[in-house]
Design an enzyme around this catalytic site. Structure first.
Site, PDB file in Angstrom:
ATOM      1  N   SER A 119       0.652  -1.169  -0.072  1.00 38.72           N
ATOM      2  CA  SER A 119       0.108  -0.062  -0.037  1.00 38.72           C
ATOM      3  C   SER A 119       0.947   1.310  -0.003  1.00 38.72           C
ATOM      4  CB  SER A 119      -0.975   0.096   1.277  1.00 38.72           C
ATOM      5  OG  SER A 119      -1.852  -1.066   1.220  1.00 38.72           O
TER       6      SER A 119
HETATM    7  N1  SAH Z   1      -0.523  -5.074   3.994  1.00 40.92           N
HETATM    8  C1  SAH Z   1       0.274  -5.324   2.962  1.00 40.92           C
HETATM    9  C2  SAH Z   1      -0.449  -5.287   1.608  1.00 40.92           C
HETATM   10  C3  SAH Z   1      -1.266  -6.208   1.590  1.00 40.92           C
HETATM   11  S1  SAH Z   1      -2.043  -6.377  -0.156  1.00 40.92           S
HETATM   12  C4  SAH Z   1       1.675  -4.779   2.902  1.00 40.92           C
HETATM   13  O1  SAH Z   1       2.137  -4.046   3.834  1.00 40.92           O
HETATM   14  O2  SAH Z   1       2.583  -5.053   2.031  1.00 40.92           O
HETATM   15  C5  SAH Z   1      -3.470  -7.430   0.266  1.00 40.92           C
HETATM   16  C6  SAH Z   1      -2.798  -8.893   0.824  1.00 40.92           C
HETATM   17  O3  SAH Z   1      -4.085  -9.498   1.164  1.00 40.92           O
HETATM   18  C7  SAH Z   1      -2.443  -9.703  -0.390  1.00 40.92           C
HETATM   19  O4  SAH Z   1      -1.186 -10.250  -0.312  1.00 40.92           O
HETATM   20  C8  SAH Z   1      -3.434 -10.841  -0.571  1.00 40.92           C
HETATM   21  O5  SAH Z   1      -2.653 -12.061  -1.131  1.00 40.92           O
HETATM   22  C9  SAH Z   1      -3.985 -10.809   0.938  1.00 40.92           C
HETATM   23  N2  SAH Z   1      -5.185 -11.643   1.044  1.00 40.92           N
HETATM   24  C10 SAH Z   1      -6.315 -11.408   0.405  1.00 40.92           C
HETATM   25  N3  SAH Z   1      -7.295 -12.114   0.906  1.00 40.92           N
HETATM   26  C11 SAH Z   1      -6.653 -12.725   2.153  1.00 40.92           C
HETATM   27  C12 SAH Z   1      -7.333 -13.500   3.104  1.00 40.92           C
HETATM   28  N4  SAH Z   1      -8.723 -13.964   3.127  1.00 40.92           N
HETATM   29  N5  SAH Z   1      -6.556 -13.929   3.934  1.00 40.92           N
HETATM   30  C13 SAH Z   1      -5.311 -13.425   3.881  1.00 40.92           C
HETATM   31  N6  SAH Z   1      -4.640 -12.617   2.940  1.00 40.92           N
HETATM   32  C14 SAH Z   1      -5.391 -12.332   2.178  1.00 40.92           C
END
Ligand code: SAH
Length: 213
Positions: free
Chosen positions: A61
């Protein structure tokens, strides 16, 4: 690029200028080397004012969004926090500087492994990354002082509210695929208080209580 200088500029121009005032939050952003959470060819862009790809169709993000969510969570030094969506591991690294322990769940195992490796290299040992579906929360480690969901949800998964302790806060983007409303839900006795923190755009939360793959 001098990373120390890049972090100072990021903090001044992107965070402080937009109202991120919490001194502990600011110091975490000055400390954590964001360029270690992106691939080599993107390092020169790591401190810019936008999200970046981390592969697998996912993103790290924008710094301001990470700061806004962190400040909204109001973490304390003895807090136990749950993050859904580890991704690069940057948000959990920021939280680990502010809290006692951070549990983070990621559904894509390659991202989880890479995040663990980055945390280990930086010596951030109070972060526990798990592979799984975060829409069900993490009952065995609950209650949490705060839960932050870093993917866009179609609705608020009930398990996440149930796993908050008294006064605990859930930060979650809720909406359709293109636009979500960033919400802060605070658990107070048997009531919940809900606030809107503005519009945002995250990748999809995919899982049993989220979007289908
Ligand atoms: N917080 C992260 C950015 C996340 S992008 C950072 O600091 O880089 C969103 C992430 O959520 C992705 O990696 C995606 O694979 C994950 N995601 C999506 N649905 C999910 C779920 N149900 N459980 C765990 N992870 C999930």
């Amino acid at each position: 690029m001098d990373p120390v200088l890049a972090r100072q500029t990021m903090v001044n121009e992107q965070l402080k200028a937009r109202g991120i005032k919490d001194a502990r939050v600011i110091s975490a952003f000055l400390e954590v080397p964001r360029h270690k959470f992106v691939e080599e060819y993107l390092k020169y862009k790591a401190y810019e004012d936008y999200p970046l790809t981390i592969g697998f169709g996912q993103t790290i993000s924008q710094p301001y969004m990470v700061a806004l969510m962190t400040q909204a969570l109001m973490p304390l030094s003895d807090s136990k926090i749950l993050e859904i969506g580890t991704g690069s591991g940057y948000q959990s690294a920021i939280l680990s500087r502010l809290c006692r322990v951070v549990h983070s769940i990621e559904r894509i195992s390659a991202l989880a492994s890479r995040a663990r490796k980055t945390h280990d290299e930086l010596g951030y040992f109070n972060i526990h990354v798990r592979i799984g579906d975060g829409t069900m929360g993490l009952a065995k480690e609950s209650p949490f002082d705060g839960i932050v969901v870093t993917a866009g949800a179609p609705y608020v998964p009930e398990a996440l509210i149930a796993q908050l302790g008294e006064g605990g806060k859930l930060i979650i983007p809720v909406g359709d695929e293109n636009l979500q409303d960033l919400r802060r839900i605070t658990r107070m006795n048997d009531r919940v208080k809900e606030e809107s923190l503005g519009g945002c755009r995250f990748v999809k939360l995919i899982g049993k209580k989220g979007w289908t793959d």
